[in-house]
Design a protein around this motif. Structure first.
Motif, PDB file in Angstrom:
ATOM      1  N   GLY A 125       0.819  -1.214   0.000  1.00 48.56           N
ATOM      2  CA  GLY A 125       0.000   0.000   0.000  1.00 48.56           C
ATOM      3  C   GLY A 125       0.843   1.250   0.000  1.00 48.56           C
ATOM      4  O   GLY A 125       0.527   2.235  -0.678  1.00 48.56           O
ATOM      5  N   GLN A 126       1.937   1.232   0.738  1.00 46.65           N
ATOM      6  CA  GLN A 126       2.838   2.388   0.775  1.00 46.65           C
ATOM      7  C   GLN A 126       3.561   2.570  -0.552  1.00 46.65           C
ATOM      8  O   GLN A 126       3.822   3.691  -0.977  1.00 46.65           O
ATOM      9  CB  GLN A 126       3.852   2.238   1.908  1.00 46.65           C
ATOM     10  CG  GLN A 126       3.235   2.391   3.268  1.00 46.65           C
ATOM     11  CD  GLN A 126       4.224   2.107   4.388  1.00 46.65           C
ATOM     12  OE1 GLN A 126       5.297   1.545   4.168  1.00 46.65           O
ATOM     13  NE2 GLN A 126       3.859   2.468   5.602  1.00 46.65           N
ATOM     14  N   GLU A 127       3.880   1.484  -1.222  1.00 46.61           N
ATOM     15  CA  GLU A 127       4.566   1.569  -2.512  1.00 46.61           C
ATOM     16  C   GLU A 127       3.667   2.172  -3.584  1.00 46.61           C
ATOM     17  O   GLU A 127       4.140   2.840  -4.490  1.00 46.61           O
ATOM     18  CB  GLU A 127       5.017   0.179  -2.973  1.00 46.61           C
ATOM     19  CG  GLU A 127       6.152  -0.395  -2.168  1.00 46.61           C
ATOM     20  CD  GLU A 127       6.451  -1.847  -2.538  1.00 46.61           C
ATOM     21  OE1 GLU A 127       5.762  -2.410  -3.415  1.00 46.61           O
ATOM     22  OE2 GLU A 127       7.360  -2.425  -1.929  1.00 46.61           O
ATOM     23  N   HIS A 128       2.369   1.923  -3.487  1.00 43.84           N
ATOM     24  CA  HIS A 128       1.442   2.382  -4.515  1.00 43.84           C
ATOM     25  C   HIS A 128       0.807   3.747  -4.210  1.00 43.84           C
ATOM     26  O   HIS A 128       0.065   4.276  -5.002  1.00 43.84           O
ATOM     27  CB  HIS A 128       0.336   1.342  -4.740  1.00 43.84           C
ATOM     28  CG  HIS A 128       0.855   0.095  -5.366  1.00 43.84           C
ATOM     29  ND1 HIS A 128       1.306  -0.970  -4.634  1.00 43.84           N
ATOM     30  CD2 HIS A 128       1.029  -0.243  -6.661  1.00 43.84           C
ATOM     31  CE1 HIS A 128       1.722  -1.926  -5.438  1.00 43.84           C
ATOM     32  NE2 HIS A 128       1.572  -1.511  -6.687  1.00 43.84           N
ATOM     33  N   ARG A 129       1.099   4.282  -3.051  1.00 42.67           N
ATOM     34  CA  ARG A 129       0.554   5.589  -2.675  1.00 42.67           C
ATOM     35  C   ARG A 129       1.330   6.669  -3.402  1.00 42.67           C
ATOM     36  O   ARG A 129       2.569   6.659  -3.411  1.00 42.67           O
ATOM     37  CB  ARG A 129       0.663   5.773  -1.165  1.00 42.67           C
ATOM     38  CG  ARG A 129      -0.083   6.989  -0.693  1.00 42.67           C
ATOM     39  CD  ARG A 129      -0.106   7.135   0.785  1.00 42.67           C
ATOM     40  NE  ARG A 129       0.419   5.984   1.500  1.00 42.67           N
ATOM     41  CZ  ARG A 129       0.909   6.029   2.713  1.00 42.67           C
ATOM     42  NH1 ARG A 129       0.942   7.166   3.370  1.00 42.67           N
ATOM     43  NH2 ARG A 129       1.361   4.967   3.326  1.00 42.67           N
TER      44      ARG A 129
END
Length: 133
Positions: A125-129
């Motif tokens: 989720g952090q990578e795609h934010r």
């Protein structure tokens, strides 16, 4: 080419070790409450085989490298904890039953692999934010 995970992707070791310890304590605590009833007298006798096996699992997996990874760290720690804990329990004369082995494997898989799955989902989720700023 390095085979270790980048530092930003590596989870701190101590929260992961605590999470695995809590899963073992929860598993044994629930079992004692369900069967033995007296937590104080049964705790040490019931906990040690699985706690020792979890430590061995961490050593075999070298889980400190990236303790939140499901594979290989989580699967190896889980497998050694289950098989080692059951073996130590049997060798110490505490008895074994197939139903107990299945419950052990299922509970520890859900908890030990479950928290790692949550960390993996959060990482993704952090990578795609999108970057803020």
């Amino acid at each position: 080419m390095s085979t270790t995970a980048p530092a930003a992707r590596t989870a701190p070791v101590w929260p992961a070790a605590v999470a695995d310890a809590v899963t073992v304590l929860a598993f044994t605590g629930i079992g004692i409450a369900s069967h033995d009833g007296n937590l104080a007298s049964a705790f040490g006798r019931v906990v040690w085989p699985f706690a020792l096996a979890a430590v061995l699992g961490w050593l075999v997996a070298r889980a400190w490298r990236d303790p939140a990874r499901i594979w290989p760290a989580g699967v190896v720690v889980w497998g050694v904890t289950v098989l080692g804990g059951l073996a130590l329990r049997g060798l110490s004369g505490q008895g074994l039953a197939w139903s107990f082995a299945l419950v052990t494997a299922a509970f520890l898989a859900i908890t030990m692999l479950g928290w790692r799955g949550l960390v993996t989902a959060l990482r993704r989720g952090q990578e795609h934010r999108p970057a803020e700023g």
